[in-house]
Design an enzyme around this catalytic site. Structure first.
Site, short mmCIF file in Angstrom:
data_model
loop_
_atom_site.label_atom_id
_atom_site.label_comp_id
_atom_site.label_asym_id
_atom_site.label_seq_id
_atom_site.Cartn_x
_atom_site.Cartn_y
_atom_site.Cartn_z
N GLY A 1 0.78 -1.24 0.00
CA GLY A 1 0.00 0.00 0.00
C GLY A 1 0.81 1.28 0.00
N GLU B 1 3.76 4.14 6.02
CA GLU B 1 2.55 3.33 5.84
C GLU B 1 1.50 4.15 5.07
OE1 GLU B 1 1.15 0.71 5.45
OE2 GLU B 1 0.61 -0.25 7.34
N ASP B 2 0.65 3.46 4.35
CA ASP B 2 -0.42 4.16 3.61
C ASP B 2 -1.51 4.65 4.55
OD1 ASP B 2 -1.15 1.54 4.20
OD2 ASP B 2 -1.89 1.06 2.20
N ASP C 1 -5.37 1.77 10.43
CA ASP C 1 -6.77 1.47 10.68
C ASP C 1 -6.89 0.93 12.12
OD1 ASP C 1 -9.43 0.84 10.28
OD2 ASP C 1 -9.07 -0.83 8.96
N LYS D 1 -7.02 6.54 10.46
CA LYS D 1 -8.44 6.30 10.80
C LYS D 1 -8.52 6.07 12.31
CE LYS D 1 -10.09 3.47 6.89
NZ LYS D 1 -10.62 2.13 6.53
N VAL E 1 -11.01 3.45 1.57
CA VAL E 1 -10.45 4.25 0.48
C VAL E 1 -9.60 3.40 -0.46
CG1 VAL E 1 -10.49 6.44 1.73
CG2 VAL E 1 -8.52 4.95 1.96
N ASP F 1 -5.64 -0.52 -2.15
CA ASP F 1 -6.43 -1.42 -2.98
C ASP F 1 -7.78 -1.77 -2.39
OD1 ASP F 1 -5.30 -3.04 -0.82
OD2 ASP F 1 -6.08 -4.75 -1.93
P1 IMP Z 1 -4.48 -2.15 10.38
O1 IMP Z 1 -3.60 -3.27 10.84
O2 IMP Z 1 -5.93 -2.47 10.65
O3 IMP Z 1 -4.09 -0.80 10.91
O4 IMP Z 1 -4.42 -2.18 8.83
C1 IMP Z 1 -3.59 -1.41 8.12
C2 IMP Z 1 -3.53 -1.89 6.69
O5 IMP Z 1 -4.82 -2.23 6.18
C3 IMP Z 1 -3.05 -0.75 5.84
O6 IMP Z 1 -1.68 -0.85 5.70
C4 IMP Z 1 -3.78 -0.96 4.54
O7 IMP Z 1 -2.98 -1.74 3.71
C5 IMP Z 1 -5.03 -1.71 4.90
N1 IMP Z 1 -6.17 -0.79 4.95
C6 IMP Z 1 -6.77 -0.27 6.04
N2 IMP Z 1 -7.78 0.55 5.71
C7 IMP Z 1 -7.79 0.58 4.37
C8 IMP Z 1 -8.60 1.29 3.40
O8 IMP Z 1 -9.52 2.07 3.71
N3 IMP Z 1 -8.30 1.05 2.09
C9 IMP Z 1 -7.30 0.22 1.70
N4 IMP Z 1 -6.52 -0.45 2.56
C10 IMP Z 1 -6.78 -0.28 3.87
MG MG Z 2 -0.58 -1.18 4.04
#
Ligand code: IMP
Ligand code: MG
Length: 180
Positions: A48, A103-104, A107, A135, A157, A163
């Site tokens: 990402g 990081e992109d 979440d 987020k 998004v 993606d």
């Molecule tokens: P986390 O471990 O839940 O913080 O997930 C983070 C990863 O989930 C990010 O690096 C993204 O690759 C993916 N991700 C989380 N939200 C989104 C989104 O809205 N669109 C696309 N990828 C997302």
């Molecule tokens: Mg990612």
């Protein structure tokens, strides 16, 4: 961009190319300021972050080395699986280095919580996080985010590296889709 390339559940553009460019420039200014006189090991989290990473490092003027890690925590949809597996580990040593993780989007925070611990376990001197999008509403694990570009609500998004089921990473803007 051909309209028929966008998913059926595409809702709207969140950030266009020039808005993204401004955000990335501001982040780079802060990083350049904070790390003046130091060297950085910049670690992009694949896949990402690939577009953000390349735009960001072009604007850095501190000496830096580049590395990537790839982890998996999502299935093919929009919900996190909650477990993190290393798909590609670091290929450079981070021992004694100041590491900037790029990081992109953050979440739940589960991915970055895992990655920070992993990099500290490998002996890094410090680990700082830079994410384009944040987020905060969805956070399950508290992670110390030093640099973030833009805060979003609980929306999914796509584009600029991100993606939906592996598609749309090449869109030059960031768009919102309605979750099915
Ligand atoms: P986390 O471990 O839940 O913080 O997930 C983070 C990863 O989930 C990010 O690096 C993204 O690759 C993916 N991700 C989380 N939200 C989104 C989104 O809205 N669109 C696309 N990828 C997302
Ligand atoms: Mg990612």
């Amino acid at each position: 961009m051909e309209k028929n390339y966008l998913p059926k559940n595409f809702s709207r553009i969140l950030l266009n190319e020039s808005q993204i460019e401004k955000i990335v420039s501001t982040l780079a200014e802060h990083i350049n300021h904070d790390f003046r006189g130091k060297e950085l090991m910049v670690v992009g989290i694949l896949k990402g972050s690939f577009m953000f990473m390349s735009d960001l490092v072009k604007k850095l003027d501190v000496p830096c080395c580049i590395d990537f890690m790839s982890v998996s925590s999502y299935g093919s949809g929009t919900q996190s699986g909650g477990r993190v597996n290393i798909v590609k580990d670091l290929s450079e040593s981070v021992s004694g280095k100041d590491v900037l993780v790029v990081e992109d989007i953050i979440d739940s925070g589960i991915t970055l919580d895992f990655i920070i611990k992993h990099i500290l376990n490998k002996g890094a001197e410090s680990v700082s996080l830079c994410t384009l999008l944040n987020k905060p509403e969805r956070r399950k694990k508290a992670v110390p985010v030093k640099y973030w570009g833009y805060e979003i609500d609980n929306e999914f998004v796509i584009g600029y590296g991100m993606d939906y089921a592996e598609k749309y990473r090449n869109l030059p803007f960031i768009g919102v889709i309605n979750e099915e």
